[in-house]
Each structure stands twice: as C-alpha cells, then as structure tokens.
Design an enzyme around this catalytic site. Structure first.
Site, PDB file in Angstrom:
ATOM      1  N   SER A 175       0.829  -1.195   0.000  1.00 20.02           N
ATOM      2  CA  SER A 175       0.000   0.000   0.000  1.00 20.02           C
ATOM      3  C   SER A 175       0.873   1.258   0.000  1.00 20.02           C
ATOM      4  O   SER A 175       1.723   1.395  -0.866  1.00 20.02           O
ATOM      5  CB  SER A 175      -0.932  -0.056   1.220  1.00 20.02           C
ATOM      6  OG  SER A 175      -2.012   0.807   1.056  1.00 20.02           O
ATOM      7  N   ASP A 341      -8.515  -6.883  -4.497  1.00 17.41           N
ATOM      8  CA  ASP A 341      -8.122  -5.560  -4.006  1.00 17.41           C
ATOM      9  C   ASP A 341      -8.680  -4.503  -4.958  1.00 17.41           C
ATOM     10  O   ASP A 341      -8.221  -4.372  -6.087  1.00 17.41           O
ATOM     11  CB  ASP A 341      -6.590  -5.496  -3.948  1.00 17.41           C
ATOM     12  CG  ASP A 341      -6.069  -4.182  -3.360  1.00 17.41           C
ATOM     13  OD1 ASP A 341      -6.857  -3.225  -3.223  1.00 17.41           O
ATOM     14  OD2 ASP A 341      -4.875  -4.119  -3.036  1.00 17.41           O
ATOM     15  N   HIS A 374      -7.793  -5.517  -0.150  1.00 11.77           N
ATOM     16  CA  HIS A 374      -6.500  -4.852   0.001  1.00 11.77           C
ATOM     17  C   HIS A 374      -5.746  -5.346   1.239  1.00 11.77           C
ATOM     18  O   HIS A 374      -4.524  -5.475   1.228  1.00 11.77           O
ATOM     19  CB  HIS A 374      -6.745  -3.346   0.093  1.00 11.77           C
ATOM     20  CG  HIS A 374      -5.496  -2.534   0.169  1.00 11.77           C
ATOM     21  ND1 HIS A 374      -4.519  -2.583  -0.801  1.00 11.77           N
ATOM     22  CD2 HIS A 374      -5.053  -1.643   1.097  1.00 11.77           C
ATOM     23  CE1 HIS A 374      -3.529  -1.758  -0.469  1.00 11.77           C
ATOM     24  NE2 HIS A 374      -3.830  -1.186   0.675  1.00 11.77           N
ATOM     25  N   ASP A 375      -6.473  -5.615   2.296  1.00 12.78           N
ATOM     26  CA  ASP A 375      -5.869  -6.059   3.557  1.00 12.78           C
ATOM     27  C   ASP A 375      -5.118  -7.377   3.438  1.00 12.78           C
ATOM     28  O   ASP A 375      -4.374  -7.740   4.346  1.00 12.78           O
ATOM     29  CB  ASP A 375      -6.950  -6.216   4.631  1.00 12.78           C
ATOM     30  CG  ASP A 375      -6.892  -5.077   5.645  1.00 12.78           C
ATOM     31  OD1 ASP A 375      -6.031  -4.198   5.489  1.00 12.78           O
ATOM     32  OD2 ASP A 375      -7.708  -5.085   6.584  1.00 12.78           O
TER      33      ASP A 375
END
Lengths: 408, 219
Positions: A175, A341, A374-375
């Site tokens: 990220s 994501d 995304h995590d």
C-alpha cells in the site's frame, strides 16, 4: 455516537486513559530507537521547507552483518507504524507484519537485518503534526509542513546515512509502503538491490483521493478538531477520526469478504430494533475498528499522511513517463497484487510492471487469488509468503549473502 | 514418458512436450552463454531454470497462468503474468538477445503479430511447436476423419488452448513471408530424437512430431 463495541473489557475508563497517555507518550518519547537531526542538518522537503529539527523513530530486528549487506527496509502503510514484529507499545497487540517478519519467517530475521521507521508526518515518534515545535514549545498542528512520499523516503535515507548503511538488500512494503518502495527505487536506484512493492500503485487514483477526502472532512467536521489545535485545547476529534477510519476500513476489505465474515448477521440480538443502534455485526465491527483506531492514531497525522498518498504520482517527476523513473535500473523487482483488491487493483500494479519491462528492469509479478481485498497483504496468504521467500532467496544468492545453515 | 497430469480447458499447460525435458535441453543448447533471454509462455519456469544454471544467462519470463507465475516467482525467477498477444508490446526494441516461444505460438490469437513482436524485441527468436504435419496426425485425420488427439496433444478440439496449429511447412512459409532467416530447423521424432537436419523439409515435416526453429530477425 456511542460505539457499540464488539470486544469485552475495552471500555473500562481507566484502561482507556492509560492507552491515551501511552499513545501520547509515543510522540515525544517512543518505545523505539530514535535518531535526532539538529537545526544544522535540515531535511529539504518537496514543499520547499528545510525542516529541522527532525526525529526519526525506528525498530530493528535481526543482526547487521559485517559488510552491511543484509538490510531490509520495511515501509509501513497509512495507519501502520514501525512496530512490525514486536508487541505494540500502545495496543499490546502483535506487530502488524508478525506473519512476514521474524525468525524463520519469509523475511527471516536470522538472516536479514530489518529496519522499519515511523514515517515522516506520523505519530509514533517520528516528527509529525503532534510533535512539539521547538520554536513555539507547542505541538505543530497545522503548522507542520505538508509532506510527501518522497519526503518520507528522504527521511529514511537520512536515517540510513546516520546508521552508516549504504545499500538496502531489499525495500519492501504494501500500500503506502509500496509507494515508498517505488520511490526508493526511483530516487536511489544504486542503493536498492531489490524491491518488493505490494498492492500499490505509481500514483494515487482519483477514487482513492476521494476516499481520503471523505476521511479528512470527517476529522475536520468534528468540533473537537478545533481547527487542528485540539492538542493545545485539551480536546480530541475522536468521533471524526473514528468515522474516517470506518469509511477507510471498508475500502481495505471486499464485498465477498464482508459477506463471508458478517453477511447480514445481527449483533447480539434476535431481531432488528427499528433504531440506529448497531443492529448488524458489520456495524458493530466498524464502530469497534473506528474506536480502537483513535486510541493509537493522531487525527492531524491522519490528515498529513493521507495527503502524502494523494500527492503521490511517480511518473510526474519523470516527464509523465513512468518507465523513465526506472531507466537503467539494476534493482530486481517483485510486484505483488491481489485479485479482490479494489483500492489498489491489479491494473495499477500491472502499470508498474509494464513500465519496468519498458525500462528493461528485472521484474517478477504475482497476482494472488484471494477474496480478502487490500488487507490481504497483512494476512496469512501462503502464496504471498512463498513469493517473498523465493524472491528474497534468489536475490540473496545474487547478492552473495551466505545461505542459512540450519541449526540442529 | 511419465503419466500425464489431468488436463482441463483452463489448464495452461499447452502440450505434454513440456514434461519431456529433452526438447527444452535442445532448445537451451541453442542459446549462447551471457545472453539476455525472454521466455514467452514460460510455464513453470523449467527452461528458465535450465538457462539460469548456465553461466551468465539473464532470463526473464511471461506466463499466462497465475499458477505458473506464482511457481516461477517462488523459484526466484523474474517472471510476470501476461500473455504474448497483449503484453509483448510493452517491451522495448532489441531488449533481448533471444526471445523464446516454447510451445507457445500455437496458443496465441495472432501468431504472425507475436512473431513480429518477437523480432522487434529480440535479435533472435527460438520457436518450438507441435508439428501438425506429422504422419500420425495425417493418418488420424485420414482414417478417422476427426481432429487428431495424441499423447502429446491429449485435449479435444473444443477444449484445447492450442488454437493455431501449423505444420513445419506452414511455419517456414510464414517465416519467409516475414523476411526472417532460419538459422536452424530441428525436428524431433516421436521418440524425441533429432531428425538429421540435412533431411529434406518434406521428410522433417512428415517425421517430425516437434519442431524447434532458431531464427534471426529480418534485415
């Protein structure tokens, strides 16, 4: 809003006060190593300010080898910090990348020397808006200069210079951490032997700027924000910051993952209440996420760090051609993205891959199939670990780092 | 040859020839040490691994299947997810000494375009493919009247990822059309043995089950 929290024992007044004081202590006297750079050694920022004095807080793991060739810089994400693989001093939780970093882990601290700094503009010991401005003796607040991803990287480079570390064996991060990795590779190609940008992009998209703006507006709409002077006035915009966190947290997950985890399940009740209490588990979960976040994060720091991400556009500094950022690079790259994501989708990661190909760089690219959004980069994703381990092993061989001898 | 793994339509493995390392060894022999090589459709990275073990070869790969890519990256190979039809355009001119299409060309949508890209990116190209002119193919089509299914090409016509089959003669014609030079044209019989390169094109097209071409770019 009265957050309806999901975890027991979190709302005891005393504990909360303890956490707050621990959190505020991290700003000036963090439970980390710190490097201080005085007024005679300023950091030139993108906004034109020569910033001084500068403090950089950092954690290290493992042992630096004799020729200082085994250094891995881990760059943290927006709301991360330098506590990669140790118990967090404020929350008491394990490090945010405990699964990735440690003895025998993919980033093996028996082999590599790992450094993670709190980013410039953060609130865990590195200079940020909550730090005391020596000119006034008060917290900077909005007088803190707006910083950028390149500024964060410059601060890290300054720390490495200070530590006598010439080159990074690897720079890795997900990220916003991935943005820093790309910036490192572009700004200091000769200092980065290998780079692993994960779930990232070479520029922040309009949609992502929009999400950040929602978060910032939530903070600034809280009357307790007090025009950014809340620390001076003994207030804290926790409600605004919690809302910002809640909104952001949704973007870190995926529809599928939310459905799998929560569905439309009700929270500790059999029927809907025809009110605005947290009827649904997902509501309760988000409120909990928001509430715990404000204990460890400074609201102004949230404004500054989101802004740094918004301003990130690596190609802009290279005549709009991303490939030019990497021309002639000898850094080995491994890009990783995740299928679900939607915050930093595969397409954005692939743009980086194409630019690296066009620049003739040595690049690997893996897209990992997962529904965790995304995590996923922070979670137990065996394919991520296999890719990182394999890539690092091969890079270590190329770098001439000795293989680990298994200890009996 | 070992028992073939089960093949499904979404299985990226294009032919069983890949599990026979001999054609890859032969192919690797065509590449000079110290070269920069792009393996387009590198599957699980077997060829790149062979090349890596030879001194000084800088190998890169493109692979369509996620599984293949992930395996390659876990092996430490510089491989990206992508396909020949769409992603070769991202590579600069003359970036490689060799571009390899090992059992890939017949699975592309636009083989001619892919070959053109190959010559744009690399000084030389190496292309291997199953020869549809092999006598067994001809025999099956002649006697059965159905699309051939063989040990090396076990998937039925409706499920195969191989959408552009050709014969050795077809391939030679296309290479000539593109103005490229054939440096080597190796045909392997069904036992994986090399057919004498002095043999006529007609004979190699009839007896060769696999073909490996070393080409140099059009002048």
């Amino acid at each position: 809003m009265t957050p309806d929290i999901g975890a027991p024992g979190q709302n005891a007044m005393e504990t909360e006060t303890d956490i707050r004081s621990t959190a505020s202590r991290q700003i000036e006297a963090p439970d980390s190593q710190v490097a201080r750079f005085g007024p005679d050694d300023p950091l030139r920022l993108d906004c034109g300010v020569d910033f001084a004095p500068l403090t950089v807080a950092y954690q290290t793991y493992g042992t630096l080898n004799e020729d200082r060739s085994n250094v891995i810089l881990v760059a943290h994400a927006l709301t991360g910090d330098q506590h990669v693989a140790n118990e967090h001093p404020v929350t008491g939780k394990p490090g945010w990348w405990d699964l990735m970093v440690g003895p025998g882990k993919p980033i093996d601290t028996n082999r590599y020397f790992v450094i993670c700094t709190n980013v410039l503009g953060g609130c865990l010991g590195t200079s940020g808006p909550a730090s005391i401005d020596p000119a006034t003796g008060e917290p900077y607040g909005l007088n803190f200069p707006v910083v950028t991803i390149p500024d964060m990287v410059r601060a890290q480079a300054k720390l490495l210079d200070h530590l006598g570390i010439e080159t990074l064996f690897c720079a890795i991060g997900g990220s916003m951490g991935g943005m820093q990795v790309l910036q490192w590779a572009a700004s200091y190609p000769e200092r980065v032997f290998s780079a692993i940008p994960i779930a990232t992009a070479a520029r922040h998209t309009s949609q992502n700027i929009a999400f950040h703006e929602v978060g910032r507006q939530a903070v600034m709409a809280d009357p307790d924000w007090r025009g950014g002077r809340y620390l001076l006035e003994g207030a804290n915009p926790t409600k605004g910051l919690a809302v910002a966190r809640m909104a952001a947290h949704i973007t870190y997950l995926s529809d599928e993952a939310l459905h799998r985890k929560f569905g439309r399940n009700l929270q500790d009740r059999k029927e809907i209440t025809f009110g605005f209490d947290a009827d649904f588990q997902i509501e309760s979960y988000l409120r909990y996420q928001g509430m715990t976040f404000v204990d460890r994060f400074d609201a102004n720091a949230y404004l500054y760090v989101t802004r740094a991400m918004d301003y990130f556009d690596l190609a802009a500094d290279f005549d709009g051609q991303l490939a030019n950022a990497f021309l002639g690079t000898s850094t080995r790259f491994c890009i990783v993205s995740f299928t679900s994501d939607w915050l930093f989708p595969t397409a954005g990661n692939r743009q980086v891959v194409h630019a690296l190909n066009a620049a003739g760089a040595r690049v690997s690219f893996v897209e990992i199939d997962t529904d965790r959004g995304h995590d996923a980069f922070l979670l137990d994703e065996p394919e991520l670990f296999a890719a990182v381990r394999g890539f690092l092993d091969s890079a270590a061989q190329a770098r001439g780092l000795p293989a680990l001898v298994p200890v009996r | 040859m070992n028992a073939a793994p089960p093949m499904t339509p979404d299985d990226p493995i294009r032919t069983m020839a890949l599990s026979d390392r001999r054609d890859l060894q032969l192919l690797a022999d065509l590449i000079e040490p110290g070269s920069r090589v792009l393996d387009v459709g590198c599957s699980d990275g077997t060829l790149l691994k062979i090349l890596e073990s030879r001194h000084g070869i800088d190998g890169r790969g493109i692979e369509l299947s996620q599984r293949g890519v992930n395996e390659c990256v876990a092996k430490g190979l510089a491989v990206v997810q992508g396909d020949a039809d769409h992603d070769l355009i991202n590579y600069p001119d003359n970036a490689f000494d060799y571009v390899v299409l090992s059992q890939t060309i017949q699975a592309t949508y636009n083989p001619r375009f892919v070959l053109e890209q190959m010559f744009r990116i690399g000084a030389r190209g190496i292309v291997s493919f199953p020869n549809f002119g092999h006598w067994r193919m001809r025999w099956q089509l002649l006697t059965g009247g159905r699309m051939p299914v063989t040990e090396h090409l076990p998937v039925s016509w409706y499920a195969t990822p191989n959408i552009h089959f050709c014969t050795i003669r077809d391939f030679v014609a296309l290479v000539e059309e593109l103005g490229a030079t054939i440096e080597r044209a190796i045909a392997l019989n069904s036992k994986g043995n090399r057919i004498d390169e002095g043999a006529s094109l007609r004979r190699r097209n009839l007896m060769g089950e696999q073909a490996i071409f070393l080409l140099s770019k059009p002048r």
